[in-house]
Design an enzyme around this catalytic site. Structure first.
Site, PDB file in Angstrom:
ATOM      1  CD  GLU A   3      -9.025   4.482  -1.700  1.00  0.00           C
ATOM      2  OE1 GLU A   3     -10.012   4.228  -0.998  1.00  0.00           O
ATOM      3  OE2 GLU A   3      -7.961   4.931  -1.226  1.00  0.00           O
ATOM      4  CG  ASP A  13     -11.129   1.655   3.233  1.00  0.00           C
ATOM      5  OD1 ASP A  13     -10.904   1.618   4.463  1.00  0.00           O
ATOM      6  OD2 ASP A  13     -10.442   2.327   2.443  1.00  0.00           O
ATOM      7  CG  ASP A  33      -2.371   0.124   0.869  1.00  0.00           C
ATOM      8  OD1 ASP A  33      -2.701   1.056   0.125  1.00  0.00           O
ATOM      9  OD2 ASP A  33      -3.166  -0.712   1.327  1.00  0.00           O
ATOM     10  CG  ASP A  43      -4.923   5.259   0.931  1.00  0.00           C
ATOM     11  OD1 ASP A  43      -5.889   4.493   1.043  1.00  0.00           O
ATOM     12  OD2 ASP A  43      -4.803   6.313   1.587  1.00  0.00           O
TER      13      ASP A  43
END
Length: 591
Positions: A291, A367, A135, A234
């Site tokens: 994302e 999430d 990530d 992210d």
């Protein structure tokens, strides 16, 4: 979760014949430089498995998952057939937002192990033909990061310019994602305020500062040098802020407006993303999965087209059909129909194909609440495997979130204080302020909480689901005794084995032209509550996917697609006749 009808022996034989992953292929000597277009796009024919390290496997009995726990489960992931793993953050963090508030980008948090453990994980994964994604959290860091401490202590330091800081008389009315103003006083200097899109402990980084950007690029290269094959990036659409920092009309009784209005996918963001791609990603040939919220279809090509900023971009237009687009508060749940949702899914597929964009196909992540609880009126073997089939065989790279392959549903938590997620507590407060009772507020946050996906992975029917020998950091879901790896791996009629068959089919070279690269063409669109499509390969091969998304039988025409590749109700061989009566929640794949 297990099937009521026994799968046939011939089905198991087909699964074994088609399980052609990278088993035994050692990737430890593979560099990160691309070598030709086919190798550069290896991810288009891959299957990705997301690991939330805190909840995956605990090797030392402290109740928290760790990297050595992941190492110990690599054989399971190889058996399942995935060939890429994505690790949620494991870096040094005070864990206000469970690792998405990074205090040191260069070191593994002692909670998860050491840098040497990470290096061993990469080596062990590569030896099994499994690539590793990390990530990349670069919109913000933790307020415990050394950069932020220096910024607070010295307003003339370089690090002061790494953050978005304004005088108290220059603040606007933007509301953070987690509630309240995006502005928080700088510790030790009440005249200055820093901006945070998310929690106040997550100060946003100032991407307008070139020194900051190149510090981030240096960090990215550090992990690539340690063998990482790519990144899930992210919250990347938030890195560019409207530099006017104007206030906008309020959208709520608090007098504030959602931060996205001035800080999500803003004009000029492309310059930052192009620079990062050219300075790092292009040079290393790594996979990047963004994302990227608030990106309209007309901009998708910029983000994930042939010359896009990233290799792939997550598709959010259809993920949660019950979410009210005009009110993102969790209590504002709206009714939805399969037909409405089907239209959103196929619109996404058509737009991606028209624009030459590649996206993950996914049901769950860290999430979101569990997909079978969000999207199914009832969770049976048939409905769960139908939903899996529907998504897994769409055009794009399949992503599986840990426990999804077992049929894990939402958490069974009885008290608001048992939730760990900062967002859940914020939304509980929002629901109460909106006038909901404590009972109703708890019900809505229980349904939407991110902790639903973060309860520990269920490995065995034993104590704490085999996740840990200590006290788990989140409660174990109450279905652990029947929904776990040990029980389901011994039962070839389980959801786990169905996912194993799905992966095998997706990677079968006989169908790769259709299922890996082929177009997605909807069929029977007028057939209510049936989600059906053809995957059409460049070589003319066609694979048809039929999913009956209802508790009623329905007939469809067969045409010439009569060979059964996969079925969740025990069909096999070839079908005869002009029509097929689909059973409730049946999924069948034909060629």
């Amino acid at each position: 979760m297990r099937k009521t009808d026994v799968q046939t022996a011939s089905d198991r034989e087909i699964m074994m014949q088609t399980c052609v992953r990278a088993e035994g292929r050692d990737l430890s000597e593979c560099g990160n430089d691309s070598s030709g277009m086919a190798d550069a796009q290896w991810w288009r024919s891959s299957v990705v498995y997301q690991i939330y390290p805190k909840s995956f496997a605990d090797s030392d009995g402290d109740g928290v998952g760790d990297l050595r726990g992941v190492i110990g489960k690599l054989d399971y992931l190889q058996w399942l057939g995935v060939n890429v793993i994505w690790l949620s953050p494991f870096f040094v963090s005070p864990m206000v937002d469970n690792g998405y508030d990074i205090a040191d980008y260069y070191h593994v948090d002692p909670l998860f192990g050491t840098n040497e453990d990470f290096d061993e994980l990469v080596r062990q994964a590569h030896a099994r033909g499994i690539r590793v994604l990390c990530d990349l959290v670069i919109n913000h860091c933790s307020d415990q990061h050394e950069w932020f401490k220096k910024a607070c202590n010295d307003p003339f330091s370089d690090e002061h310019g790494y953050f978005i800081i304004r005088h108290k008389n220059q603040l606007n009315n933007w509301r953070s994602v987690f509630g309240g103003s995006v502005w928080e006083p700088m510790p030790g200097n009440p005249d200055e305020y820093y901006m945070h899109v998310f929690a106040k402990e997550q100060p946003d980084l100032n991407w307008e500062n070139p020194r900051l950007r190149h510090e981030l690029y240096r960090m990215i290269n550090y992990w690539l040098d340690h063998g990482v094959d790519g990144f899930r990036v992210d919250a990347i659409t938030y890195i560019k802020k409207d530099q006017r920092f104007e206030s906008f009309p309020a959208d709520g009784p608090d007098g504030l407006v959602g931060v996205a209005v001035g800080s999500s996918n803003q004009p000029g963001i492309g310059a930052f993303l192009t620079e990062m791609r050219q300075e790092v990603f292009d040079r290393r040939g790594c996979l990047t999965v963004a994302e990227a919220s608030d990106v309209p279809y007309e901009q998708l090509r910029d983000y994930a087209g042939p010359d896009g900023f990233f290799s792939m971009i997550f598709e959010f237009h259809y993920q949660d059909p019950y979410v009210d687009p005009d009110n993102l508060a969790w209590y504002a749940v709206r009714p939805w129909s399969v037909e409405e949702w089907k239209a959103l899914v196929f619109k996404a597929q058509r737009e991606q194909q028209r624009l030459g964009v590649w996206s993950p196909t996914h049901l769950e992540c860290h999430d979101s609440a569990r997909s079978i609880s969000r999207l199914l009126p009832e969770a049976t073997y048939e409905s769960v495997t139908m939903l899996a089939t529907l998504f897994f065989l769409l055009r794009g790279t399949p992503f599986i979130y840990q426990g999804q392959e077992l049929g894990m549903g939402n958490a069974t938590i009885d008290d608001i204080d048992q939730f760990d997620d900062v967002f859940t507590h914020d939304q509980y407060r929002v629901a109460l302020e909106a006038g909901l009772s404590e009972q109703d507020a708890f019900r809505v946050v229980s349904f939407r909480s991110r902790d639903n996906a973060r309860t520990p992975m269920q490995w065995t029917p034993g104590e704490h689901a085999g996740f840990t020998e200590g006290q788990p950091w989140l409660p174990i879901n109450r279905d652990w005794q029947k929904t776990n790896v040990e029980v389901e791996s011994d039962d070839d009629t389980s959801v786990l084995w169905y996912y194993k068959r799905l992966i095998a089919l997706r990677m079968d070279p006989r169908w790769s032209s259709s299922l890996s690269e082929g177009l997605c063409t909807p069929v029977f669109e007028q057939k209510e509550n049936v989600v059906a499509y053809d995957r059409v390969g460049a070589d003319g091969s066609v694979v048809r996917v039929l999913c009956n998304f209802q508790h009623e039988s329905v007939s469809v025409s067969l045409d010439d697609k009569i060979r059964v590749l996969l079925s969740n109700v025990g069909r096999e061989g070839t079908l005869s006749g002009d029509t097929l009566m689909l059973e409730p929640y049946e999924a069948i794949v034909l060629a």
